[in-house]
Design a protein around this motif. Sequence first.
Motif, PDB file in Angstrom:
ATOM      1  N   SER B   6       0.836  -1.204   0.000  1.00 61.31           N
ATOM      2  CA  SER B   6       0.000   0.000   0.000  1.00 61.31           C
ATOM      3  C   SER B   6       0.874   1.258   0.000  1.00 61.31           C
ATOM      4  O   SER B   6       0.637   2.204  -0.765  1.00 61.31           O
ATOM      5  CB  SER B   6      -0.910  -0.025   1.236  1.00 61.31           C
ATOM      6  N   ILE B   9       2.732   1.650  -3.426  1.00 60.34           N
ATOM      7  CA  ILE B   9       1.868   2.214  -4.470  1.00 60.34           C
ATOM      8  C   ILE B   9       1.756   3.731  -4.322  1.00 60.34           C
ATOM      9  O   ILE B   9       1.702   4.466  -5.313  1.00 60.34           O
ATOM     10  CB  ILE B   9       0.473   1.542  -4.412  1.00 60.34           C
ATOM     11  N   SER B  34      -2.847  -8.147  -4.487  1.00 56.22           N
ATOM     12  CA  SER B  34      -3.053  -6.901  -3.739  1.00 56.22           C
ATOM     13  C   SER B  34      -2.595  -5.699  -4.562  1.00 56.22           C
ATOM     14  O   SER B  34      -3.264  -4.666  -4.599  1.00 56.22           O
ATOM     15  CB  SER B  34      -2.267  -6.937  -2.422  1.00 56.22           C
ATOM     16  N   TRP B  35      -1.473  -5.842  -5.227  1.00 54.00           N
ATOM     17  CA  TRP B  35      -0.955  -4.772  -6.093  1.00 54.00           C
ATOM     18  C   TRP B  35      -2.018  -4.383  -7.132  1.00 54.00           C
ATOM     19  O   TRP B  35      -2.314  -3.214  -7.334  1.00 54.00           O
ATOM     20  CB  TRP B  35       0.329  -5.254  -6.775  1.00 54.00           C
ATOM     21  N   GLY B  36      -2.594  -5.400  -7.774  1.00 53.74           N
ATOM     22  CA  GLY B  36      -3.614  -5.150  -8.799  1.00 53.74           C
ATOM     23  C   GLY B  36      -4.868  -4.542  -8.215  1.00 53.74           C
ATOM     24  O   GLY B  36      -5.429  -3.574  -8.756  1.00 53.74           O
ATOM     25  N   THR B  37      -5.308  -5.095  -7.104  1.00 50.32           N
ATOM     26  CA  THR B  37      -6.555  -4.618  -6.501  1.00 50.32           C
ATOM     27  C   THR B  37      -6.414  -3.185  -5.981  1.00 50.32           C
ATOM     28  O   THR B  37      -7.320  -2.366  -6.160  1.00 50.32           O
ATOM     29  CB  THR B  37      -6.980  -5.547  -5.336  1.00 50.32           C
ATOM     30  N   TYR B  38      -5.294  -2.886  -5.376  1.00 50.41           N
ATOM     31  CA  TYR B  38      -5.089  -1.529  -4.843  1.00 50.41           C
ATOM     32  C   TYR B  38      -5.081  -0.496  -5.978  1.00 50.41           C
ATOM     33  O   TYR B  38      -5.593   0.615  -5.823  1.00 50.41           O
ATOM     34  CB  TYR B  38      -3.792  -1.445  -4.039  1.00 50.41           C
ATOM     35  N   HIS B  39      -4.506  -0.884  -7.101  1.00 49.55           N
ATOM     36  CA  HIS B  39      -4.535   0.033  -8.244  1.00 49.55           C
ATOM     37  C   HIS B  39      -5.952   0.174  -8.788  1.00 49.55           C
ATOM     38  O   HIS B  39      -6.378   1.263  -9.161  1.00 49.55           O
ATOM     39  CB  HIS B  39      -3.591  -0.444  -9.351  1.00 49.55           C
ATOM     40  N   LEU B  40      -6.658  -0.955  -8.821  1.00 43.06           N
ATOM     41  CA  LEU B  40      -8.045  -0.918  -9.286  1.00 43.06           C
ATOM     42  C   LEU B  40      -8.888   0.022  -8.422  1.00 43.06           C
ATOM     43  O   LEU B  40      -9.684   0.824  -8.936  1.00 43.06           O
ATOM     44  CB  LEU B  40      -8.633  -2.335  -9.267  1.00 43.06           C
ATOM     45  N   ILE B  41      -8.687  -0.058  -7.124  1.00 49.32           N
ATOM     46  CA  ILE B  41      -9.439   0.815  -6.202  1.00 49.32           C
ATOM     47  C   ILE B  41      -9.182   2.283  -6.548  1.00 49.32           C
ATOM     48  O   ILE B  41     -10.112   3.086  -6.628  1.00 49.32           O
ATOM     49  CB  ILE B  41      -9.027   0.513  -4.732  1.00 49.32           C
ATOM     50  N   GLY B  42      -7.926   2.603  -6.785  1.00 45.54           N
ATOM     51  CA  GLY B  42      -7.575   3.976  -7.158  1.00 45.54           C
ATOM     52  C   GLY B  42      -8.263   4.402  -8.447  1.00 45.54           C
ATOM     53  O   GLY B  42      -8.775   5.515  -8.547  1.00 45.54           O
ATOM     54  N   HIS B  43      -8.291   3.482  -9.434  1.00 37.05           N
ATOM     55  CA  HIS B  43      -8.932   3.803 -10.718  1.00 37.05           C
ATOM     56  C   HIS B  43     -10.419   4.057 -10.532  1.00 37.05           C
ATOM     57  O   HIS B  43     -10.986   4.973 -11.140  1.00 37.05           O
ATOM     58  CB  HIS B  43      -8.724   2.658 -11.710  1.00 37.05           C
ATOM     59  N   VAL B  44     -11.041   3.233  -9.702  1.00 35.34           N
ATOM     60  CA  VAL B  44     -12.488   3.400  -9.483  1.00 35.34           C
ATOM     61  C   VAL B  44     -12.759   4.730  -8.769  1.00 35.34           C
ATOM     62  O   VAL B  44     -13.663   5.478  -9.156  1.00 35.34           O
ATOM     63  CB  VAL B  44     -13.060   2.217  -8.662  1.00 35.34           C
TER      64      VAL B  44
END
Lengths: 192, 205
Positions: B6, B9, B34-44
């Motif tokens: 976290s 990122i 986690s790397w992918g999901t954390y970035h996805l959260i940011g995009h959303v």
Amino acid sequence: MENEDNDIVLVRRVQNGDKQAFNLLVEKYQYRIKHLVSRFIRDQVEQEDIVQESFIKAYRAISRFRGDSAFYTWLYRISVNTAKNYLVASGRRPPTQDVDMDDVVHIRGADGLVEINAPDRILENDQLVAAVKQAISSLPEELKEAIQLRELEGLSYEDIAEVMDCPIGTVRSRIFRAREAIEQAISGYVDE
Amino acid sequence: MSEEISRLIDGEIGTEQTELLFESITIGKQNAKSWGTYHLIGHVIRGEVSVTGQDQAMSIAQALEKEPAVSINSAYPVSSLGRYSSSGVISLRGANRSDIQSLGEVAANDYWRPAGMLAMAASIALVAVITFGPSQNLKRDVSDSVAQDVGAGSSTQLVSSTIEQQKFAQEFGEMLSEHGEFTASSGLNGLVAYAKLVSNQRLEQ
């Protein structure tokens, strides 16, 4: 360490034969690139083809990336050229004006350009986005504020600590707990 | 570990830890997730996912599996030198050459065919030159011939050539022997010596 420095570290790893490092760059930038490509090409399936082709081209050329520009800037150029070339090859005229990089980053919401060629996938995506939004709205206020200040406003931990009037360690913890909670909430929508 | 990811990122982690973290992310499946999901959260949160469709990381990763690994020591992927090296144009330095890489592959296929034929023809010519080309025997042959000619100087038939021609022939033989004594009587070295002789100024007179 700045975010762009992370990219450089990953690029160096790829240049030394670590393919998985490139997958992390894909994870990081796929949505922005898809968003960029959607400004040129409306069809959902074509967009995905162009995104994939752009990343493959970037991978093949990454040994010559020297870091003169940010990785995303470089990737952006490859993607725009790939999209334009695709339009020309398919007998369509590419837009006369390039999409501004900042526009791509800050565009909000759907603009009705996308043709619904893959409704199942869009539904899945809609569900995922809805789940993330739901998870965010369910967060305790201090976690929600911390993650939004970080992701939406792009503030550093130090600035967030100042805004929220709390120690930097607390900011770090709040942002992580927010992400962790969202990750848990959407685990059913994300591929294992 | 997830908390470090976290922070990573967000660019809030020290340089020294970054390498180690990436090492663990690229190895560990959960960390990569986690790397992918954390970035996805940011995009959303930033509203960047609304028109993007599904997660393509998996399909791109599968496509990349077919690609050879990259090495910084090579301008091309390590295990595909043969595939890329023919397209020398691609190896030229330039920031925006990535777009033509795939075109280069297509061009490479077209380029190889005539180049291969040319290489084959050159090889046959090389073998022919080596087999029938100059050797140290030339020294004896030519100088013997000249000696016979000089020895039979009174014979008008044998001395059909002029004195200059005889002199030239003698020099020619000496030159061959001079250049040939350091070379093998056959093989590429012999050919190199011959090439030197051909380019010698005395022959141009």
